[in-house]
Design a protein around this motif. Sequence first.
Motif, mmCIF file in Angstrom:
data_model
loop_
_atom_site.group_PDB
_atom_site.id
_atom_site.type_symbol
_atom_site.label_atom_id
_atom_site.label_comp_id
_atom_site.label_asym_id
_atom_site.label_seq_id
_atom_site.Cartn_x
_atom_site.Cartn_y
_atom_site.Cartn_z
ATOM 1 N N ALA A 72 0.831 -1.208 0.000
ATOM 2 C CA ALA A 72 0.000 0.000 0.000
ATOM 3 C C ALA A 72 0.865 1.257 0.000
ATOM 4 C CB ALA A 72 -0.934 -0.012 1.216
ATOM 5 N N GLU A 73 1.962 1.229 0.729
ATOM 6 C CA GLU A 73 2.851 2.394 0.782
ATOM 7 C C GLU A 73 3.532 2.631 -0.566
ATOM 8 O OE1 GLU A 73 3.256 4.610 3.188
ATOM 9 O OE2 GLU A 73 1.714 3.577 4.355
ATOM 10 N N ILE A 74 3.807 1.545 -1.290
ATOM 11 C CA ILE A 74 4.404 1.677 -2.621
ATOM 12 C C ILE A 74 3.418 2.319 -3.591
ATOM 13 C CG2 ILE A 74 5.266 0.356 -4.598
ATOM 14 C CD1 ILE A 74 6.424 -1.651 -2.622
ATOM 15 N N GLY A 75 2.128 2.132 -3.327
ATOM 16 C CA GLY A 75 1.100 2.694 -4.192
ATOM 17 C C GLY A 75 0.333 1.656 -4.981
ATOM 18 N N LEU A 76 0.436 0.390 -4.570
ATOM 19 C CA LEU A 76 -0.264 -0.687 -5.266
ATOM 20 C C LEU A 76 -1.596 -0.953 -4.580
ATOM 21 C CD1 LEU A 76 2.694 -3.195 -5.780
ATOM 22 C CD2 LEU A 76 2.061 -1.206 -7.145
ATOM 23 N N GLY A 82 6.794 -3.287 -22.576
ATOM 24 C CA GLY A 82 5.489 -2.833 -23.039
ATOM 25 C C GLY A 82 5.094 -1.499 -22.435
ATOM 26 N N ALA A 83 5.376 -1.323 -21.136
ATOM 27 C CA ALA A 83 5.061 -0.043 -20.485
ATOM 28 C C ALA A 83 5.893 1.085 -21.079
ATOM 29 C CB ALA A 83 5.313 -0.160 -18.981
ATOM 30 N N LYS A 84 7.156 0.797 -21.347
ATOM 31 C CA LYS A 84 8.037 1.817 -21.913
ATOM 32 C C LYS A 84 7.578 2.214 -23.316
ATOM 33 C CE LYS A 84 11.835 4.316 -22.077
ATOM 34 N NZ LYS A 84 12.009 5.504 -21.214
ATOM 35 N N ILE A 85 7.188 1.218 -24.132
ATOM 36 C CA ILE A 85 6.758 1.500 -25.499
ATOM 37 C C ILE A 85 5.443 2.267 -25.510
ATOM 38 C CG2 ILE A 85 5.934 0.425 -27.634
ATOM 39 C CD1 ILE A 85 7.946 -1.825 -27.127
ATOM 40 N N GLY A 130 6.169 5.557 -22.685
ATOM 41 C CA GLY A 130 7.431 6.285 -22.678
ATOM 42 C C GLY A 130 8.109 6.310 -21.329
ATOM 43 N N SER A 131 7.495 5.719 -20.301
ATOM 44 C CA SER A 131 8.091 5.674 -18.972
ATOM 45 C C SER A 131 7.604 4.426 -18.254
ATOM 46 C CB SER A 131 7.730 6.918 -18.161
ATOM 47 O OG SER A 131 6.328 6.992 -17.964
ATOM 48 N N VAL A 132 8.352 4.028 -17.242
ATOM 49 C CA VAL A 132 7.986 2.849 -16.443
ATOM 50 C C VAL A 132 7.647 3.315 -15.040
ATOM 51 C CG1 VAL A 132 8.763 0.627 -15.542
ATOM 52 C CG2 VAL A 132 9.479 1.361 -17.824
ATOM 53 N N THR A 133 6.366 3.376 -14.735
ATOM 54 C CA THR A 133 5.890 3.758 -13.409
ATOM 55 C C THR A 133 4.814 2.766 -12.973
ATOM 56 O OG1 THR A 133 4.113 5.176 -14.263
ATOM 57 C CG2 THR A 133 6.289 6.198 -13.955
ATOM 58 N N VAL A 134 4.373 2.899 -11.740
ATOM 59 C CA VAL A 134 3.298 2.033 -11.244
ATOM 60 C C VAL A 134 2.061 2.192 -12.120
ATOM 61 C CG1 VAL A 134 1.700 1.641 -9.333
ATOM 62 C CG2 VAL A 134 4.132 1.973 -8.870
ATOM 63 N N ALA A 135 1.762 3.421 -12.506
ATOM 64 C CA ALA A 135 0.567 3.687 -13.314
ATOM 65 C C ALA A 135 0.692 3.100 -14.717
ATOM 66 C CB ALA A 135 0.316 5.188 -13.391
ATOM 67 N N ASN A 187 -4.131 -1.878 -18.989
ATOM 68 C CA ASN A 187 -4.617 -3.166 -19.486
ATOM 69 C C ASN A 187 -3.745 -3.777 -20.588
ATOM 70 O OD1 ASN A 187 -6.691 -3.479 -17.713
ATOM 71 N ND2 ASN A 187 -8.335 -3.041 -19.165
ATOM 72 N N PRO A 188 -3.377 -3.020 -21.648
ATOM 73 C CA PRO A 188 -2.557 -3.631 -22.700
ATOM 74 C C PRO A 188 -1.218 -4.162 -22.192
ATOM 75 C CG PRO A 188 -3.495 -1.558 -23.463
ATOM 76 C CD PRO A 188 -3.760 -1.632 -21.998
ATOM 77 N N VAL A 189 -0.596 -3.420 -21.280
ATOM 78 C CA VAL A 189 0.707 -3.836 -20.747
ATOM 79 C C VAL A 189 0.556 -5.089 -19.886
ATOM 80 C CG1 VAL A 189 2.612 -3.159 -19.244
ATOM 81 C CG2 VAL A 189 1.645 -1.500 -20.842
ATOM 82 N N MET A 190 -0.451 -5.092 -19.017
ATOM 83 C CA MET A 190 -0.696 -6.271 -18.184
ATOM 84 C C MET A 190 -1.067 -7.483 -19.046
ATOM 85 S SD MET A 190 -0.302 -5.882 -14.890
ATOM 86 C CE MET A 190 -0.329 -4.729 -13.507
ATOM 87 N N LEU A 191 -1.833 -7.258 -20.085
ATOM 88 C CA LEU A 191 -2.231 -8.353 -20.971
ATOM 89 C C LEU A 191 -1.012 -8.996 -21.624
ATOM 90 C CD1 LEU A 191 -4.391 -9.992 -22.481
ATOM 91 C CD2 LEU A 191 -4.464 -8.159 -24.186
ATOM 92 N N SER A 192 -0.099 -8.164 -22.111
ATOM 93 C CA SER A 192 1.095 -8.707 -22.772
ATOM 94 C C SER A 192 1.906 -9.562 -21.800
ATOM 95 C CB SER A 192 1.954 -7.569 -23.326
ATOM 96 O OG SER A 192 2.441 -6.737 -22.280
ATOM 97 N N GLY A 193 2.105 -9.074 -20.592
ATOM 98 C CA GLY A 193 2.872 -9.835 -19.607
ATOM 99 C C GLY A 193 2.211 -11.144 -19.239
ATOM 100 N N ASN A 194 0.893 -11.138 -19.050
ATOM 101 C CA ASN A 194 0.161 -12.354 -18.686
ATOM 102 C C ASN A 194 0.225 -13.406 -19.788
ATOM 103 O OD1 ASN A 194 -1.822 -12.351 -16.077
ATOM 104 N ND2 ASN A 194 -1.358 -10.260 -16.720
ATOM 105 N N LEU A 195 0.011 -12.974 -21.021
ATOM 106 C CA LEU A 195 0.032 -13.923 -22.136
ATOM 107 C C LEU A 195 1.429 -14.508 -22.354
ATOM 108 C CD1 LEU A 195 -2.287 -12.200 -24.774
ATOM 109 C CD2 LEU A 195 -2.758 -14.249 -23.430
#
Length: 757
Positions: A504-508, A560-563, A566-571, A576-584
């Motif tokens: 929670a402190e990390i922001g998740l 995927g988040a970077k593409i 343009g940045s890699v953050t919690v947000a 959805n597209p980034v999470m989908l790519s990782g899951n698949l």
Amino acid sequence: RTPSILHSWSHSSTPELKPTSSPTTQEYNPKPYATAKMSSDLVVERLENPLIPPFTEYSGKTSYFGGNTPLSKAVGYVVVLGFGALFSIFTTAIVYIDKKFKGNANMTSEHFNTAGRMIKTGLTASVIVSQWTWAATLLQSSNVAWQYGVSGPFWYASGATIQVLLFGVLAISLKKVAPSAHTVCEIVRARWGKTAHLTFLFFAFCANIIVTSMLLLGGAATVEALTGVDYRLASFLIPWGVILYTSAGGLKATFIASYLHTVIIFAVLVTMILVVYIKTYSSDQIYTFLDWTVSYTPEECSQIYSTNPLNYTGAEGESFFDPNTYACGPVPNNNQGSYLTMLSGDGLMFGIINIVGNFGTVFVDQSYWQSAIAARPSSAAKGYLLGGICWFAIPFSLATSLGLASTALMLPITAGEAGAGLVPPAVADHLLGDAGAVLVLIMLFMAIVSTGSAESIAVSSLVAYDIYREYFNPEATGEQILKCSRIVIVVFGLFMGAFSILLAEIGLNLGWVYLFMGIMIGSAVIPLWNLMTWDKASGKGAVIAAWSGLVLALTGWLVGAKIESGSVTVATLGSNPVMLSGNLIAILSSGFIHYVYSKFIDCEVYDFSKLNENIQLVEHDMSGLTAEEQNPDELRRAYRWITRRGYVLTFVLIIFWPLLSIPAGVFTQGYFAFWVLVSICWGFGATIVITLLPLVESQADIGQDLSGLWNYIRCKKGDAADYAEEEEEVAKEAPEPVKEAEAEAEPDEEAPAKNEE
């Protein structure tokens, strides 16, 4: 939600206002609501009517809860501590009574971790429902309804039901080839060796930690929102109720508590369905309100979400509307921007993520293997199938009522509140006041402690059998295993309280972790399926596949988040597209690698008949392992039964049903009414089955326990059956003079006949 194009509909001036059938598109700057102040007579008219949304009581509110809690802190402490203590006392007492009056007075390590391997169909189904009802089931399902409309509850329910249905196949496979097992990792060790054992032990612990994290993240956030109890304190207090009865009664106590929790959850579920669609509103009214929500223009949304919507053009009328924050206007990537359609791009994307992620949290989670181990062979297949069908009702029916009502009633729920799982408590509080908030809080607490208990006993089994006995004390006695299990339950509960605070402190929040779980554990799914079903599955290939899949998934996720952003953050990592790519990537790459390695590199065929020989019992407790219960013909029939039905229902839920809804496009009022009717019937049917079937199946055991308790209160020993046998023996052993005296005392039935003659 970030729409690039919004649709605007013209409105009539009559009270029954509906959007016209032909929308017009309007591109707009992300901040038109901040520059154009135009008061709408339509918005004012609806605000002045207290029976329809939007409601003036929320005028000027930037969020639903906004730091104000509907319940006092005292209520929060009563629920978190009081219910925990109550269930601890109750379940411990039931386990004690069950042991005392069934001649099983000693709690062995085998019984603590397997519940005697004799659990029947109804209780197995109830336990599956309870274990699979996370905080996310109640909270995240309504969040996706708030985001995507009717497709959200469906994809949440169907995407997380098929795993339970298919796990029934593994449950019967386990009964066939490894009936003596205590954990899934024990089976891995027996077949594939030490390296594979350590590998899948890591993934099993990850599954337990992720599931428990979601329980505490969602639970603590809801407790804080409803009662004001600090989420950090709630994260530590919630596990204690679980710790007490789980460490005392083991898996049997967990199963009994799970049944009680499930009954309470379904009771609240039915209440919420009745309140939304029968008592307060109807399906037709909710349909109309959902149409209104998406028909508002950006200017009208700005007026609704302003400091003074009734006098918006005045000096006090400042808008705080943001399309990324509030549910107002058309839904991006939905057919015609409507909530009332299964044609939702984001909804489908969530569905795929949900399917992949939940394969990991079922197939890799020791608690499901433990339920399969505990079930009777004849009950395992039917229990998992029935449990999956009944569980479907919880996210589907609850989110179809509370989740859709949140957008239909235009409550000022923010995206942050929805992501934290606060949609159900907000709607319940709006409809029922404090009573609704209390009901949701109790329902949530039931879900947390039931799943938390299953996760605790799962972790304790992994540590006791796969670490302590395997690597530190191979000759461990049952008493030592039992002591280790109880210590681990306490330590794990405290650790998870601290870990959830860290997240929670990390922001998740709950929604973020829910989407992420498949990336972390998805690569272990197909190797574990192959472990039980494919004789050519390679152990070395399984290790390579699991680790390679994890590395590839994490890499694809970050790239995927970077593409995309343009940045890699919690947000950005949480889109959805980034999470989908990782899951698949996780599940597909792992499956491909394991198949290729096993098929073309390491082609050795394994003899499943030797698997159980490599698994040792601790106290040689053979309950559930007799020849009658391990009848090969019965197991073969059970395997065929669950395979056919599991595959057919999976096809129906994720392919056939969605395809049937495509021609409907945007639902008509009648189609939506039928959709709601299905959710109501499913909810009521599941409630009846899951409540009554365990009682009917166990009525003999319940009667034995109650009669034993009654005799104990009367200072007698044993139960009613014992006393019936004793009285029968006394009658047989009565001396002859006594019998003659009794015969003389009885009236002579032949005398009247002789006198008449």
